[in-house]
Design a protein around this motif. Structure first.
Motif, PDB file in Angstrom:
ATOM      1  N   TRP A  29      51.865  45.980  10.405  1.00  0.00           N
ATOM      2  CA  TRP A  29      52.660  46.642   9.372  1.00  0.00           C
ATOM      3  C   TRP A  29      52.686  45.802   8.098  1.00  0.00           C
ATOM      4  N   SER A  44      59.263  61.093   7.078  1.00  0.00           N
ATOM      5  CA  SER A  44      59.954  60.044   7.818  1.00  0.00           C
ATOM      6  C   SER A  44      61.409  59.914   7.408  1.00  0.00           C
ATOM      7  N   ARG A  98      53.001  56.043  10.968  1.00  0.00           N
ATOM      8  CA  ARG A  98      51.571  56.269  11.191  1.00  0.00           C
ATOM      9  C   ARG A  98      50.985  55.192  12.107  1.00  0.00           C
ATOM     10  N   LEU A  99      51.409  53.951  11.917  1.00  0.00           N
ATOM     11  CA  LEU A  99      50.945  52.851  12.753  1.00  0.00           C
ATOM     12  C   LEU A  99      51.328  53.074  14.217  1.00  0.00           C
ATOM     13  N   SER A 130      58.224  55.685   1.873  1.00  0.00           N
ATOM     14  CA  SER A 130      56.835  55.216   1.869  1.00  0.00           C
ATOM     15  C   SER A 130      56.546  54.159   2.927  1.00  0.00           C
ATOM     16  N   VAL A 131      57.354  53.133   3.016  1.00  0.00           N
ATOM     17  CA  VAL A 131      57.042  52.029   3.922  1.00  0.00           C
ATOM     18  C   VAL A 131      57.313  52.409   5.376  1.00  0.00           C
ATOM     19  N   ARG A 158      52.699  46.605   0.017  1.00  0.00           N
ATOM     20  CA  ARG A 158      54.120  46.614  -0.323  1.00  0.00           C
ATOM     21  C   ARG A 158      54.785  45.297   0.088  1.00  0.00           C
ATOM     22  N   SER A 175      50.447  45.922   4.725  1.00  0.00           N
ATOM     23  CA  SER A 175      50.684  46.832   3.602  1.00  0.00           C
ATOM     24  C   SER A 175      50.846  46.016   2.327  1.00  0.00           C
ATOM     25  N   ASP A 232      52.467  61.605   3.973  1.00  0.00           N
ATOM     26  CA  ASP A 232      52.683  60.656   2.876  1.00  0.00           C
ATOM     27  C   ASP A 232      53.953  59.838   3.062  1.00  0.00           C
ATOM     28  N   GLY A 233      54.607  59.992   4.201  1.00  0.00           N
ATOM     29  CA  GLY A 233      55.798  59.210   4.491  1.00  0.00           C
ATOM     30  C   GLY A 233      57.083  59.952   4.229  1.00  0.00           C
ATOM     31  N   GLN A 258      54.479  54.442   6.646  1.00  0.00           N
ATOM     32  CA  GLN A 258      53.369  53.606   7.103  1.00  0.00           C
ATOM     33  C   GLN A 258      53.608  53.144   8.533  1.00  0.00           C
ATOM     34  N   LEU A 259      54.838  52.749   8.831  1.00  0.00           N
ATOM     35  CA  LEU A 259      55.174  52.308  10.181  1.00  0.00           C
ATOM     36  C   LEU A 259      55.007  53.455  11.169  1.00  0.00           C
TER      37      LEU A 259
END
Length: 170
Positions: A96, A56, A43-44, A36-37, A101, A99, A52-53, A40-41
């Motif tokens: 980042w 990755s 996508r950034l 998940s986290v 999180r 988030s 949805d991660g 996000q990175l």
């Protein structure tokens, strides 16, 4: 959960770390979940917006008790993050860190983690992996004996021989 990121040549070598021993040159975190986290990175950094991660990261190995997983980071993520220059790393981490999180994460810890992961991702000719290890508190409910009547502590489908899956991180 404890997440330890490291670089080795291949999946077979990475899978050998499932025993829980020390990993030379690893970068650790309690908050940077490889799916998940890191999604996000990715996508950034220009990865797929609708992802949805889970692209990755890919599962390489799992311990028999489910307490440890070894996960391979996608080549795309490793390539993107490896291209981040030290001069812009702070800006990437700043965005980042927005988030939710990272609400309780220390910004200095996240910066140190990002710098270490960035070094792992830079063209070493090796793949980057994460070993995720469950905390004892997360494993304790799975080891609880079956209760009377309601099946408290039962594993999968109420079978006391089957361990409960690890709690999903939100």
């Amino acid at each position: 959960m404890r997440f330890e990121y490291f670089a080795v040549a291949d999946d077979e070598t990475a899978a050998l770390t499932i025993d829980g021993g020390e990993i030379d040159g690893s970068v650790g975190s309690h908050v940077v979940d490889p799916a998940s986290v890191l999604g996000q990175l990715e996508r950034l950094l220009g990865g797929p917006v609708g992802d949805d991660g889970l692209r990755s990261a890919q599962l390489v190995a799992e311990s028999a008790d489910g307490a440890r997983l070894v996960i391979r980071l996608s080549n795309h993520l490793v390539s993107l993050f490896g291209m981040v220059r030290p001069a812009t790393l702070d800006d990437v981490v700043k965005h980042w860190s927005l988030s939710r999180r990272f609400r309780r994460a220390d910004p200095e810890d996240l910066n140190a983690f990002a710098a270490g992961l960035n070094e792992l991702c830079k063209g070493s000719g090796k793949r980057v992996y994460c070993r995720a290890t469950a905390d004892e508190a997360e494993l304790a409910p799975a080891r609880t004996p079956v209760g009377v009547g309601a099946g408290v502590g039962a594993g999968v489908d109420g079978d006391p021989e089957e361990p409960r899956p690890l709690p999903r991180r939100r």
